[in-house]
Scaffold this active site. Structure first.
Site, PDB file in Angstrom:
ATOM      1  N   ASP A   1     -15.336   2.520   5.855  1.00 59.95           N
ATOM      2  CA  ASP A   1     -14.599   3.261   5.186  1.00 59.95           C
ATOM      3  C   ASP A   1     -14.958   4.210   4.224  1.00 59.95           C
ATOM      4  O   ASP A   1     -14.534   5.499   3.941  1.00 59.95           O
ATOM      5  CB  ASP A   1     -13.062   2.616   5.087  1.00 59.95           C
TER       6      ASP A   1
ATOM      7  N   LYS B   1      -8.623  -1.643   5.537  1.00 65.16           N
ATOM      8  CA  LYS B   1      -8.808  -2.274   4.185  1.00 65.16           C
ATOM      9  C   LYS B   1      -7.828  -3.580   3.826  1.00 65.16           C
ATOM     10  O   LYS B   1      -7.885  -4.544   3.163  1.00 65.16           O
ATOM     11  CB  LYS B   1      -8.553  -1.177   3.155  1.00 65.16           C
TER      12      LYS B   1
ATOM     13  N   SER C   1      -8.116   3.785   8.478  1.00 65.19           N
ATOM     14  CA  SER C   1      -8.705   3.490   7.019  1.00 65.19           C
ATOM     15  C   SER C   1      -7.887   2.556   6.286  1.00 65.19           C
ATOM     16  O   SER C   1      -8.287   1.588   5.658  1.00 65.19           O
ATOM     17  CB  SER C   1      -8.666   4.831   6.721  1.00 65.19           C
TER      18      SER C   1
ATOM     19  N   ARG D   1     -15.086  12.567   5.859  1.00 65.77           N
ATOM     20  CA  ARG D   1     -13.671  13.125   6.220  1.00 65.77           C
ATOM     21  C   ARG D   1     -13.182  14.201   5.308  1.00 65.77           C
ATOM     22  O   ARG D   1     -12.740  15.280   5.599  1.00 65.77           O
ATOM     23  CB  ARG D   1     -12.441  12.120   6.646  1.00 65.77           C
TER      24      ARG D   1
ATOM     25  N   HIS E   1       0.935  -1.152   0.063  1.00 63.69           N
ATOM     26  CA  HIS E   1      -0.155   0.040   0.055  1.00 63.69           C
ATOM     27  C   HIS E   1       0.769   1.394   0.099  1.00 63.69           C
ATOM     28  O   HIS E   1       1.924   1.120   0.707  1.00 63.69           O
ATOM     29  CB  HIS E   1      -1.060  -0.017   1.190  1.00 63.69           C
TER      30      HIS E   1
END
Ligand code: URA
Length: 434
Positions: free
Chosen positions: A161, A187, A183, A168, A82
């Site tokens: 999320d 995931k 968040s 947000r 990520h």
């Protein structure tokens, strides 16, 4: 339980229990708590933060809001990666075939881009006929056949999320370490991999501007991973320039092929070699980082990694011949050359400005509904540390739209050029792991 009491509790800087956090998240996802109360709660978290224990509770509640992916159909140690969002970030496209060429499977779900940063899925959709929406069975089939697959997020993974991030985004509460950490990690954990490599960026245009905050974010994500028995390596990386020379969808596929052919720009190549080497260490293929790097370089030089990429493109329905043809990357009506007004050395390239110019050239979306022009984008002709003479081309913008003078001078502002030579540093500043 009443949400107003829990907002008060967080506002007064007290810690919330797992049951309280779970109540907030599940009631919000079910529609029992309105946006305005969650907005107040998010703002209280933004100002007062969360303990590590609360952050793990929040992550767990978010994961439990939807489905999780079971990757047990793939044998071996499954890896995921990520990035907290970069401009020109095509690293996943490069490292996945490299790592898979060593027999380490990668099962990755990626997103589309919004605003200044591009999304891996948009880059893949620039490949003619490439399918990003595979069923779970097709996803499994590609991984078992090729060794890796990247698809768009399927099913109902972490619905909390989706709702929270959208809120947000419009309530000024994106930039909060517990909210970003939960968040991202919800995931990643719901996606089922055994080991995760995190590219945590700092600098202009990144969620965290300074290395200190990036380190706190990385540490928080690592602590969450430990509480779920997942292994994480976090790389703190410099975003004071885009990654590589190309920004834009088809252009980044082109650069991916250049790196995989051994002809890529040095910094992004070195970066990808190092990331891939860490993944091979995490999956116990090698124990020594330098040895792993040499093996990764061999997989590039031998053509194994590029062949794996092309095999994968075909496996997901894409046209691997088309993307190897130069004509494919020359499809825009206009080409703008942005030239330097002075001589010197490139000190930095503002990734946020470059991302913005790429977006207005058509390569990105300003709103979710915008259509992407896959051929549009930017080729950076000068990178940090390079010598520049007055009138040299700094970048080339490819667009099907006419850009005005103001937009072109904004592009020029992306470059900071100084009189003294610049020391070119490795993009990875620090590595932390659990
Ligand atoms: N990326 C995410 O997935 N979530 C955040 O909050 C920030 C970056």
């Amino acid at each position: 339980m009443r949400i107003v009491d829990l907002i008060d509790k967080k506002k007064n800087n007290s810690s919330l229990t797992f049951d309280e956090i779970q109540y907030i998240i599940s009631s919000y996802v079910n529609g029992d708590i309105p946006d305005y109360q969650i907005s107040a709660f998010l703002m209280a978290v933004y100002f007062n933060g969360m303990s590590q224990e609360e952050t793990s509770f929040l992550t767990k509640s978010m994961i439990e809001s939807g489905e999780t992916i079971d990757l047990s159909f793939i044998s071996g140690y499954k890896m995921d990666k990520h990035s907290t969002g970069g401009v020109g970030d095509k690293v996943s496209l490069i490292i996945a075939p490299i790592v898979a060429s060593f027999g380490v499977p990668i099962a990755k779900m990626s997103g589309r881009g919004l605003g200044n940063t591009g999304g891996t899925i948009d880059k893949l959709e620039s490949i003619p006929n490439f399918k990003v929406d595979l069923s779970k069975e097709e996803f499994a089939e590609v991984i078992n056949k090729v060794g890796f697959s990247i698809i768009s997020q399927t099913g109902n993974i972490v619905p909390a999320d989706k709702k929270l991030y959208a809120l947000r985004d419009v309530t000024g509460t994106v930039n909060s370490i517990p909210l970003i950490a939960s968040s991202v990690m919800s995931k990643k954990i719901a996606s089922g991999a055994d080991g995760i490599i995190l590219d945590v960026k700092f600098g202009k245009g990144a969620f965290m501007e300074d290395i200190g905050s990036a380190k706190l974010l990385a540490q928080s994500m690592i602590n969450i991973a430990s509480s779920f028995n997942k292994k994480v390596v976090a790389l703190l990386t410099d975003m004071n320039q885009p990654l590589g020379r190309m920004v834009g969808n088809a252009l980044e596929v082109k650069e991916t092929l250049e790196v995989l052919s051994g002809n890529g720009e040095k910094r992004i190549t070195d970066f990808c070699v190092e990331v891939a080497a860490y993944m091979l260490i995490m999956s116990n293929k090698y124990t020594d980082l330098n040895h792993a790097k040499v093996e990764v370089e061999n997989s590039i030089q031998s053509g194994k990694a590029k062949d794996k990429f092309l095999e994968w493109v075909e496996a997901q329905g894409g046209d691997s011949e088309a993307i190897q043809n130069d004509a494919f990357y020359k499809g825009t009506k206009h080409t703008f050359f942005v030239r330097s007004k002075c001589s010197g050395y490139v000190e930095s390239i503002d990734a946020a400005i470059i991302g913005h110019i790429a977006m207005i050239s058509g390569a990105g979306r300003e709103t979710k509904e915008d259509m992407i022009d896959y051929q549009a984008g930017i080729e950076l002709n000068k990178l940090v540390g390079d010598v520049v003479q007055e009138d040299d081309v700094l970048m080339i913008i490819f667009s099907n739209k006419e850009l005005n003078k103001q937009q072109l001078s904004h592009a020029l502002e992306g470059y900071s050029i100084v009189n003294e030579p610049i020391e070119v540093r490795n993009l990875i500043f620090e590595v932390i792991q659990n």
